[in-house]
Design a protein around this motif. Structure first.
Motif, PDB file in Angstrom:
ATOM      1  N   ARG A 262       0.810  -1.225   0.000  1.00 41.47           N
ATOM      2  CA  ARG A 262       0.000   0.000   0.000  1.00 41.47           C
ATOM      3  C   ARG A 262       0.843   1.275   0.000  1.00 41.47           C
ATOM      4  NH1 ARG A 262      -2.470  -3.176   3.956  1.00 41.47           N
ATOM      5  NH2 ARG A 262      -1.527  -1.908   5.599  1.00 41.47           N
ATOM      6  N   ASP A 263       2.140   1.156   0.145  1.00 34.42           N
ATOM      7  CA  ASP A 263       3.024   2.313   0.280  1.00 34.42           C
ATOM      8  C   ASP A 263       3.131   3.054  -1.054  1.00 34.42           C
ATOM      9  OD1 ASP A 263       5.330   4.026   0.520  1.00 34.42           O
ATOM     10  OD2 ASP A 263       5.963   2.824   2.231  1.00 34.42           O
ATOM     11  N   SER A 264       2.831   4.350  -1.031  1.00 32.40           N
ATOM     12  CA  SER A 264       2.808   5.147  -2.268  1.00 32.40           C
ATOM     13  C   SER A 264       4.201   5.525  -2.775  1.00 32.40           C
ATOM     14  CB  SER A 264       1.988   6.423  -2.048  1.00 32.40           C
ATOM     15  OG  SER A 264       2.627   7.247  -1.083  1.00 32.40           O
ATOM     16  N   ARG A 265       5.252   5.189  -2.039  1.00 32.84           N
ATOM     17  CA  ARG A 265       6.609   5.531  -2.495  1.00 32.84           C
ATOM     18  C   ARG A 265       7.103   4.621  -3.606  1.00 32.84           C
ATOM     19  NH1 ARG A 265       8.594   6.214   3.648  1.00 32.84           N
ATOM     20  NH2 ARG A 265       7.268   4.368   3.736  1.00 32.84           N
ATOM     21  N   HIS A 266       6.333   3.558  -3.878  1.00 33.15           N
ATOM     22  CA  HIS A 266       6.743   2.655  -4.958  1.00 33.15           C
ATOM     23  C   HIS A 266       5.534   1.979  -5.583  1.00 33.15           C
ATOM     24  CE1 HIS A 266       7.135  -1.149  -2.247  1.00 33.15           C
ATOM     25  NE2 HIS A 266       6.156  -0.386  -1.852  1.00 33.15           N
ATOM     26  N   ARG A 267       5.801   1.316  -6.714  1.00 31.83           N
ATOM     27  CA  ARG A 267       4.756   0.599  -7.454  1.00 31.83           C
ATOM     28  C   ARG A 267       5.423  -0.598  -8.132  1.00 31.83           C
ATOM     29  NH1 ARG A 267       5.538   1.477 -12.710  1.00 31.83           N
ATOM     30  NH2 ARG A 267       6.780   3.260 -13.322  1.00 31.83           N
ATOM     31  N   ALA A 268       4.616  -1.382  -8.795  1.00 31.14           N
ATOM     32  CA  ALA A 268       5.120  -2.524  -9.585  1.00 31.14           C
ATOM     33  C   ALA A 268       5.996  -3.453  -8.746  1.00 31.14           C
ATOM     34  CB  ALA A 268       5.871  -2.037 -10.825  1.00 31.14           C
ATOM     35  N   ILE A 269       5.462  -3.883  -7.624  1.00 32.98           N
ATOM     36  CA  ILE A 269       6.194  -4.805  -6.750  1.00 32.98           C
ATOM     37  C   ILE A 269       6.253  -6.183  -7.404  1.00 32.98           C
ATOM     38  CG2 ILE A 269       6.166  -5.987  -4.523  1.00 32.98           C
ATOM     39  CD1 ILE A 269       4.778  -3.480  -3.393  1.00 32.98           C
ATOM     40  N   THR A 270       7.450  -6.709  -7.520  1.00 33.14           N
ATOM     41  CA  THR A 270       7.665  -8.040  -8.076  1.00 33.14           C
ATOM     42  C   THR A 270       8.332  -8.906  -7.010  1.00 33.14           C
ATOM     43  OG1 THR A 270       7.952  -7.108 -10.283  1.00 33.14           O
ATOM     44  CG2 THR A 270       8.784  -9.354  -9.922  1.00 33.14           C
ATOM     45  N   ILE A 271       7.664  -9.977  -6.616  1.00 32.88           N
ATOM     46  CA  ILE A 271       8.220 -10.896  -5.624  1.00 32.88           C
ATOM     47  C   ILE A 271       9.240 -11.791  -6.325  1.00 32.88           C
ATOM     48  CG2 ILE A 271       7.732 -12.733  -3.961  1.00 32.88           C
ATOM     49  CD1 ILE A 271       6.522 -10.017  -3.171  1.00 32.88           C
ATOM     50  N   LEU A 272      10.485 -11.736  -5.876  1.00 28.91           N
ATOM     51  CA  LEU A 272      11.556 -12.543  -6.449  1.00 28.91           C
ATOM     52  C   LEU A 272      11.794 -13.822  -5.649  1.00 28.91           C
ATOM     53  CD1 LEU A 272      14.029  -9.606  -7.098  1.00 28.91           C
ATOM     54  CD2 LEU A 272      12.434 -10.652  -8.729  1.00 28.91           C
ATOM     55  N   ARG A 273      11.456 -13.766  -4.353  1.00 28.00           N
ATOM     56  CA  ARG A 273      11.587 -14.943  -3.493  1.00 28.00           C
ATOM     57  C   ARG A 273      10.516 -14.859  -2.408  1.00 28.00           C
ATOM     58  NH1 ARG A 273      16.691 -15.165   0.278  1.00 28.00           N
ATOM     59  NH2 ARG A 273      17.786 -15.714  -1.633  1.00 28.00           N
ATOM     60  N   ASN A 274       9.891 -15.997  -2.141  1.00 31.53           N
ATOM     61  CA  ASN A 274       8.983 -16.134  -1.010  1.00 31.53           C
ATOM     62  C   ASN A 274       9.021 -17.605  -0.632  1.00 31.53           C
ATOM     63  OD1 ASN A 274       7.010 -16.156   0.915  1.00 31.53           O
ATOM     64  ND2 ASN A 274       5.415 -15.272  -0.371  1.00 31.53           N
ATOM     65  N   GLU A 275       9.919 -17.924   0.317  1.00 37.13           N
ATOM     66  CA  GLU A 275      10.153 -19.331   0.629  1.00 37.13           C
ATOM     67  C   GLU A 275      10.571 -19.513   2.084  1.00 37.13           C
ATOM     68  OE1 GLU A 275      13.119 -20.010  -2.334  1.00 37.13           O
ATOM     69  OE2 GLU A 275      14.766 -19.497  -1.006  1.00 37.13           O
ATOM     70  N   PRO A 276      10.392 -20.719   2.588  1.00 35.42           N
ATOM     71  CA  PRO A 276      10.866 -20.999   3.949  1.00 35.42           C
ATOM     72  C   PRO A 276      12.386 -20.895   4.015  1.00 35.42           C
ATOM     73  CG  PRO A 276       9.502 -22.800   3.109  1.00 35.42           C
ATOM     74  CD  PRO A 276       9.755 -21.870   1.965  1.00 35.42           C
ATOM     75  N   CYS A 277      12.890 -20.525   5.184  1.00 33.88           N
ATOM     76  CA  CYS A 277      14.337 -20.501   5.382  1.00 33.88           C
ATOM     77  C   CYS A 277      14.644 -21.022   6.780  1.00 33.88           C
ATOM     78  CB  CYS A 277      14.905 -19.106   5.165  1.00 33.88           C
ATOM     79  SG  CYS A 277      14.280 -17.848   6.284  1.00 33.88           S
ATOM     80  N   ALA A 278      15.809 -21.597   6.936  1.00 35.87           N
ATOM     81  CA  ALA A 278      16.197 -22.189   8.217  1.00 35.87           C
ATOM     82  C   ALA A 278      16.671 -21.140   9.210  1.00 35.87           C
ATOM     83  CB  ALA A 278      17.301 -23.227   7.986  1.00 35.87           C
ATOM     84  N   ALA A 279      17.292 -20.072   8.715  1.00 36.94           N
ATOM     85  CA  ALA A 279      17.842 -19.049   9.599  1.00 36.94           C
ATOM     86  C   ALA A 279      17.845 -17.703   8.878  1.00 36.94           C
ATOM     87  CB  ALA A 279      19.261 -19.420  10.006  1.00 36.94           C
ATOM     88  N   ALA A 280      17.884 -16.648   9.657  1.00 33.36           N
ATOM     89  CA  ALA A 280      17.924 -15.298   9.090  1.00 33.36           C
ATOM     90  C   ALA A 280      19.260 -15.041   8.399  1.00 33.36           C
ATOM     91  CB  ALA A 280      17.695 -14.269  10.188  1.00 33.36           C
ATOM     92  N   GLU A 281      19.211 -14.379   7.262  1.00 36.04           N
ATOM     93  CA  GLU A 281      20.426 -13.995   6.552  1.00 36.04           C
ATOM     94  C   GLU A 281      20.963 -12.662   7.060  1.00 36.04           C
ATOM     95  OE1 GLU A 281      20.771 -15.081   2.238  1.00 36.04           O
ATOM     96  OE2 GLU A 281      18.587 -15.129   2.421  1.00 36.04           O
ATOM     97  N   CYS A 282      20.113 -11.889   7.712  1.00 32.14           N
ATOM     98  CA  CYS A 282      20.507 -10.586   8.251  1.00 32.14           C
ATOM     99  C   CYS A 282      20.227 -10.517   9.752  1.00 32.14           C
ATOM    100  CB  CYS A 282      19.751  -9.466   7.543  1.00 32.14           C
ATOM    101  SG  CYS A 282      20.097  -9.302   5.796  1.00 32.14           S
ATOM    102  N   PRO A 283      20.727 -11.471  10.527  1.00 29.84           N
ATOM    103  CA  PRO A 283      20.435 -11.435  11.961  1.00 29.84           C
ATOM    104  C   PRO A 283      21.015 -10.163  12.573  1.00 29.84           C
ATOM    105  CG  PRO A 283      22.229 -12.954  11.533  1.00 29.84           C
ATOM    106  CD  PRO A 283      21.696 -12.505  10.189  1.00 29.84           C
ATOM    107  N   GLY A 284      20.237  -9.563  13.433  1.00 34.53           N
ATOM    108  CA  GLY A 284      20.704  -8.339  14.071  1.00 34.53           C
ATOM    109  C   GLY A 284      20.365  -7.072  13.309  1.00 34.53           C
ATOM    110  N   TRP A 285      19.893  -7.202  12.089  1.00 30.69           N
ATOM    111  CA  TRP A 285      19.491  -6.027  11.312  1.00 30.69           C
ATOM    112  C   TRP A 285      17.968  -6.014  11.240  1.00 30.69           C
ATOM    113  CZ3 TRP A 285      22.751  -5.734   6.157  1.00 30.69           C
ATOM    114  CH2 TRP A 285      24.084  -5.440   6.471  1.00 30.69           C
ATOM    115  N   ALA A 286      17.311  -5.292  12.139  1.00 29.24           N
ATOM    116  CA  ALA A 286      15.860  -5.146  12.029  1.00 29.24           C
ATOM    117  C   ALA A 286      15.545  -4.506  10.679  1.00 29.24           C
ATOM    118  CB  ALA A 286      15.309  -4.304  13.175  1.00 29.24           C
ATOM    119  N   MET A 287      16.403  -3.601  10.247  1.00 26.50           N
ATOM    120  CA  MET A 287      16.363  -3.061   8.884  1.00 26.50           C
ATOM    121  C   MET A 287      17.640  -2.291   8.665  1.00 26.50           C
ATOM    122  SD  MET A 287      15.226  -2.781   5.882  1.00 26.50           S
ATOM    123  CE  MET A 287      13.902  -3.889   6.213  1.00 26.50           C
TER     124      MET A 287
END
Length: 135
Positions: free
Chosen positions: A66-91
């Motif tokens: 819903r965010d108006s700062r962008h459009r045309a969202i394309t999902i490149l990955r949506n899958e289960p994962c065993a562990a976080a790739e960015c642990p410690g980075w909330a963002m």
């Protein structure tokens, strides 16, 4: 735990103050929900990795849609994962294009060591394409 990566097109240029506000807002929300991730912004588009439990991830993705700062969202990955790739980075927000000699190496070194090779390549490729476009 799930991992989602999407690309989208920016609807307008975000100034540095807006970029910092976006990072702070995302970091606060994600920390509260137990999500981690990385957001790249290049003035033309976004590439974002979000990871965490499915329900909060789905809530955040609905908000992002819903965010108006962008459009045309394309999902490149949506899958289960065993562990976080960015642990410690909330963002973490990284802004490109990279302008100086050696900046691509510096960018890659800033990525978490826990990040999978395929994810590193995706983010480095996004940066490299934009860098080539601006040279």
């Amino acid at each position: 735990m799930r991992s989602v990566i999407y690309a989208s097109t920016a609807t307008r240029l975000l100034d540095p103050t807006e970029q910092m506000a976006l990072e702070a807002q995302s970091e606060g929300r994600n920390a509260m929900l137990g999500l981690t991730g990385l957001l790249l912004y290049n003035g033309h588009g976004f590439l974002q990795l979000l990871e965490g439990d499915a329900d909060p991830l789905q809530t955040v993705m609905a908000s992002i849609a819903r965010d108006s700062r962008h459009r045309a969202i394309t999902i490149l990955r949506n899958e289960p994962c065993a562990a976080a790739e960015c642990p410690g980075w909330a963002m973490r927000l990284l802004v490109t294009p990279l302008a100086r000699t050696g900046s691509m190496d510096r960018f890659v070194r800033e990525l978490p060591m826990t990040m999978a090779l395929a994810t590193r390549q995706m983010f480095a490729g996004f940066v490299a394409l934009q860098h080539a476009h601006h040279v």
